[in-house]
Design a protein around this motif. Sequence first.
Motif, PDB file in Angstrom:
ATOM      1  N   TYR A  18       0.824  -1.205   0.000  1.00  0.00           N
ATOM      2  CA  TYR A  18       0.000   0.000   0.000  1.00  0.00           C
ATOM      3  C   TYR A  18       0.857   1.253   0.000  1.00  0.00           C
ATOM      4  O   TYR A  18       2.069   1.200   0.242  1.00  0.00           O
ATOM      5  CB  TYR A  18      -0.958   0.034   1.194  1.00  0.00           C
ATOM      6  CG  TYR A  18      -0.318  -0.150   2.555  1.00  0.00           C
ATOM      7  CD1 TYR A  18       0.407   0.862   3.181  1.00  0.00           C
ATOM      8  CD2 TYR A  18      -0.471  -1.349   3.237  1.00  0.00           C
ATOM      9  CE1 TYR A  18       0.964   0.684   4.432  1.00  0.00           C
ATOM     10  CE2 TYR A  18       0.083  -1.540   4.496  1.00  0.00           C
ATOM     11  CZ  TYR A  18       0.794  -0.516   5.092  1.00  0.00           C
ATOM     12  OH  TYR A  18       1.352  -0.690   6.337  1.00  0.00           O
ATOM     13  N   SER A  19       0.186   2.360  -0.290  1.00  0.00           N
ATOM     14  CA  SER A  19       0.779   3.688  -0.117  1.00  0.00           C
ATOM     15  C   SER A  19      -0.253   4.534   0.619  1.00  0.00           C
ATOM     16  O   SER A  19      -1.458   4.280   0.531  1.00  0.00           O
ATOM     17  CB  SER A  19       1.136   4.321  -1.462  1.00  0.00           C
ATOM     18  OG  SER A  19      -0.021   4.521  -2.246  1.00  0.00           O
ATOM     19  N   VAL A  20       0.245   5.511   1.366  1.00  0.00           N
ATOM     20  CA  VAL A  20      -0.640   6.405   2.124  1.00  0.00           C
ATOM     21  C   VAL A  20      -0.306   7.830   1.726  1.00  0.00           C
ATOM     22  O   VAL A  20       0.852   8.251   1.794  1.00  0.00           O
ATOM     23  CB  VAL A  20      -0.464   6.213   3.645  1.00  0.00           C
ATOM     24  CG1 VAL A  20      -1.356   7.184   4.416  1.00  0.00           C
ATOM     25  CG2 VAL A  20      -0.761   4.764   4.049  1.00  0.00           C
TER      26      VAL A  20
ATOM     27  N   ILE B  76      -4.048   0.641  -2.468  1.00  0.00           N
ATOM     28  CA  ILE B  76      -3.499  -0.697  -2.337  1.00  0.00           C
ATOM     29  C   ILE B  76      -2.695  -0.946  -3.615  1.00  0.00           C
ATOM     30  O   ILE B  76      -3.211  -0.799  -4.722  1.00  0.00           O
ATOM     31  CB  ILE B  76      -4.613  -1.742  -2.146  1.00  0.00           C
ATOM     32  CG1 ILE B  76      -5.481  -1.376  -0.929  1.00  0.00           C
ATOM     33  CG2 ILE B  76      -4.003  -3.133  -2.021  1.00  0.00           C
ATOM     34  CD1 ILE B  76      -4.719  -1.194   0.383  1.00  0.00           C
ATOM     35  N   THR B  77      -1.414  -1.265  -3.438  1.00  0.00           N
ATOM     36  CA  THR B  77      -0.476  -1.373  -4.557  1.00  0.00           C
ATOM     37  C   THR B  77       0.481  -2.533  -4.309  1.00  0.00           C
ATOM     38  O   THR B  77       0.607  -3.012  -3.176  1.00  0.00           O
ATOM     39  CB  THR B  77       0.379  -0.098  -4.673  1.00  0.00           C
ATOM     40  OG1 THR B  77       1.224   0.000  -3.515  1.00  0.00           O
ATOM     41  CG2 THR B  77      -0.465   1.159  -4.795  1.00  0.00           C
ATOM     42  N   ARG B  78       1.169  -2.922  -5.356  1.00  0.00           N
ATOM     43  CA  ARG B  78       2.317  -3.804  -5.127  1.00  0.00           C
ATOM     44  C   ARG B  78       3.395  -2.944  -4.456  1.00  0.00           C
ATOM     45  O   ARG B  78       3.351  -1.711  -4.543  1.00  0.00           O
ATOM     46  CB  ARG B  78       2.839  -4.345  -6.452  1.00  0.00           C
ATOM     47  CG  ARG B  78       1.899  -5.350  -7.092  1.00  0.00           C
ATOM     48  CD  ARG B  78       2.512  -5.931  -8.360  1.00  0.00           C
ATOM     49  NE  ARG B  78       1.544  -6.725  -9.090  1.00  0.00           N
ATOM     50  CZ  ARG B  78       1.354  -8.030  -8.908  1.00  0.00           C
ATOM     51  NH1 ARG B  78       2.079  -8.685  -8.024  1.00  0.00           N
ATOM     52  NH2 ARG B  78       0.452  -8.675  -9.619  1.00  0.00           N
TER      53      ARG B  78
ATOM     54  N   ALA C 231      -2.671 -10.631  -0.874  1.00  0.00           N
ATOM     55  CA  ALA C 231      -1.861  -9.579  -0.244  1.00  0.00           C
ATOM     56  C   ALA C 231      -2.588  -8.242  -0.301  1.00  0.00           C
ATOM     57  O   ALA C 231      -2.544  -7.452   0.661  1.00  0.00           O
ATOM     58  CB  ALA C 231      -0.499  -9.482  -0.921  1.00  0.00           C
ATOM     59  N   ALA C 232      -3.269  -7.969  -1.398  1.00  0.00           N
ATOM     60  CA  ALA C 232      -4.012  -6.714  -1.551  1.00  0.00           C
ATOM     61  C   ALA C 232      -5.148  -6.629  -0.543  1.00  0.00           C
ATOM     62  O   ALA C 232      -5.333  -5.600   0.123  1.00  0.00           O
ATOM     63  CB  ALA C 232      -4.543  -6.588  -2.981  1.00  0.00           C
ATOM     64  N   VAL C 233      -5.917  -7.698  -0.418  1.00  0.00           N
ATOM     65  CA  VAL C 233      -7.034  -7.714   0.529  1.00  0.00           C
ATOM     66  C   VAL C 233      -6.515  -7.590   1.962  1.00  0.00           C
ATOM     67  O   VAL C 233      -7.069  -6.833   2.775  1.00  0.00           O
ATOM     68  CB  VAL C 233      -7.893  -8.989   0.344  1.00  0.00           C
ATOM     69  CG1 VAL C 233      -8.910  -9.136   1.472  1.00  0.00           C
ATOM     70  CG2 VAL C 233      -8.587  -8.953  -1.018  1.00  0.00           C
ATOM     71  N   ALA C 234      -5.433  -8.283   2.279  1.00  0.00           N
ATOM     72  CA  ALA C 234      -4.839  -8.194   3.620  1.00  0.00           C
ATOM     73  C   ALA C 234      -4.355  -6.773   3.904  1.00  0.00           C
ATOM     74  O   ALA C 234      -4.504  -6.266   5.026  1.00  0.00           O
ATOM     75  CB  ALA C 234      -3.694  -9.193   3.759  1.00  0.00           C
ATOM     76  N   ALA C 235      -3.782  -6.110   2.896  1.00  0.00           N
ATOM     77  CA  ALA C 235      -3.302  -4.730   3.075  1.00  0.00           C
ATOM     78  C   ALA C 235      -4.468  -3.787   3.344  1.00  0.00           C
ATOM     79  O   ALA C 235      -4.388  -2.916   4.224  1.00  0.00           O
ATOM     80  CB  ALA C 235      -2.523  -4.288   1.837  1.00  0.00           C
ATOM     81  N   LEU C 236      -5.562  -3.944   2.604  1.00  0.00           N
ATOM     82  CA  LEU C 236      -6.741  -3.106   2.838  1.00  0.00           C
ATOM     83  C   LEU C 236      -7.293  -3.345   4.241  1.00  0.00           C
ATOM     84  O   LEU C 236      -7.613  -2.390   4.963  1.00  0.00           O
ATOM     85  CB  LEU C 236      -7.813  -3.384   1.778  1.00  0.00           C
ATOM     86  CG  LEU C 236      -9.096  -2.559   1.918  1.00  0.00           C
ATOM     87  CD1 LEU C 236      -8.815  -1.069   1.743  1.00  0.00           C
ATOM     88  CD2 LEU C 236     -10.145  -3.041   0.911  1.00  0.00           C
ATOM     89  N   ASP C 237      -7.378  -4.600   4.652  1.00  0.00           N
ATOM     90  CA  ASP C 237      -7.866  -4.922   5.995  1.00  0.00           C
ATOM     91  C   ASP C 237      -6.973  -4.295   7.061  1.00  0.00           C
ATOM     92  O   ASP C 237      -7.463  -3.758   8.060  1.00  0.00           O
ATOM     93  CB  ASP C 237      -7.943  -6.440   6.195  1.00  0.00           C
ATOM     94  CG  ASP C 237      -9.054  -7.096   5.391  1.00  0.00           C
ATOM     95  OD1 ASP C 237      -9.966  -6.395   4.887  1.00  0.00           O
ATOM     96  OD2 ASP C 237      -9.005  -8.344   5.245  1.00  0.00           O
ATOM     97  N   GLU C 238      -5.649  -4.359   6.856  1.00  0.00           N
ATOM     98  CA  GLU C 238      -4.707  -3.769   7.830  1.00  0.00           C
ATOM     99  C   GLU C 238      -4.905  -2.265   7.950  1.00  0.00           C
ATOM    100  O   GLU C 238      -4.993  -1.725   9.049  1.00  0.00           O
ATOM    101  CB  GLU C 238      -3.263  -4.062   7.416  1.00  0.00           C
ATOM    102  CG  GLU C 238      -2.244  -3.380   8.326  1.00  0.00           C
ATOM    103  CD  GLU C 238      -0.819  -3.403   7.806  1.00  0.00           C
ATOM    104  OE1 GLU C 238      -0.024  -2.543   8.264  1.00  0.00           O
ATOM    105  OE2 GLU C 238      -0.479  -4.253   6.970  1.00  0.00           O
ATOM    106  N   LEU C 239      -4.973  -1.576   6.810  1.00  0.00           N
ATOM    107  CA  LEU C 239      -5.142  -0.120   6.846  1.00  0.00           C
ATOM    108  C   LEU C 239      -6.480   0.266   7.455  1.00  0.00           C
ATOM    109  O   LEU C 239      -6.573   1.222   8.235  1.00  0.00           O
ATOM    110  CB  LEU C 239      -5.008   0.467   5.444  1.00  0.00           C
ATOM    111  CG  LEU C 239      -3.601   0.477   4.865  1.00  0.00           C
ATOM    112  CD1 LEU C 239      -3.634   0.918   3.408  1.00  0.00           C
ATOM    113  CD2 LEU C 239      -2.670   1.367   5.679  1.00  0.00           C
ATOM    114  N   ASP C 240      -7.530  -0.460   7.110  1.00  0.00           N
ATOM    115  CA  ASP C 240      -8.864  -0.192   7.646  1.00  0.00           C
ATOM    116  C   ASP C 240      -8.833  -0.325   9.174  1.00  0.00           C
ATOM    117  O   ASP C 240      -9.315   0.556   9.904  1.00  0.00           O
ATOM    118  CB  ASP C 240      -9.858  -1.171   7.015  1.00  0.00           C
ATOM    119  CG  ASP C 240     -11.308  -0.854   7.332  1.00  0.00           C
ATOM    120  OD1 ASP C 240     -11.610  -0.329   8.424  1.00  0.00           O
ATOM    121  OD2 ASP C 240     -12.172  -1.149   6.481  1.00  0.00           O
TER     122      ASP C 240
END
Length: 166
Positions: free
Chosen positions: A73-75, A92-94, A144-153
Amino acid sequence: MSANSADRPALVEVVLVKAGRTKIRYPAELVADDGTRVTVRAPWAGDGVRDFGFVRFEPGDVFTEHYWRDRWYSVKEVRAADGTLKGHYCDITRPAERSGDRLVVEDLDLDLWVSADGTDVRRLDEDEFAASGLEAADPRAAAAAVAALDELDARARAGRLGALLG
């Protein structure tokens, strides 16, 4: 090198790729690169105003963008021209790749918006992600993308998004 050039910030070209094609590219001031996280600052690079209904990105806005080489991800901290914090837009990115003065990031469709006061946390573009075909083409990346979104959320809802940026 003149004395003036030493005072100028280093510039990088941010290249956002989506579905194998360049979506946008723009110059940004390199703020920091610690080997894991790259931070850049740039004015709103879109054409005109982009009104999402819950936030408007417009000329004069300044984005301080944090990219990681080891995270999916990037913020982006979004501020109005007067410096007022609008909120954080998370892509959500590589993991990002920097080579010299180019920073390349592949967008994976999922996004998260967090308002300045943290009370509005929105998951965005889940329909685009589902339609992208990534789950079939690259299941590991999709997971990995779904996990990253869940983490940021989860971080945003717990008031811990800012801890990533310090």
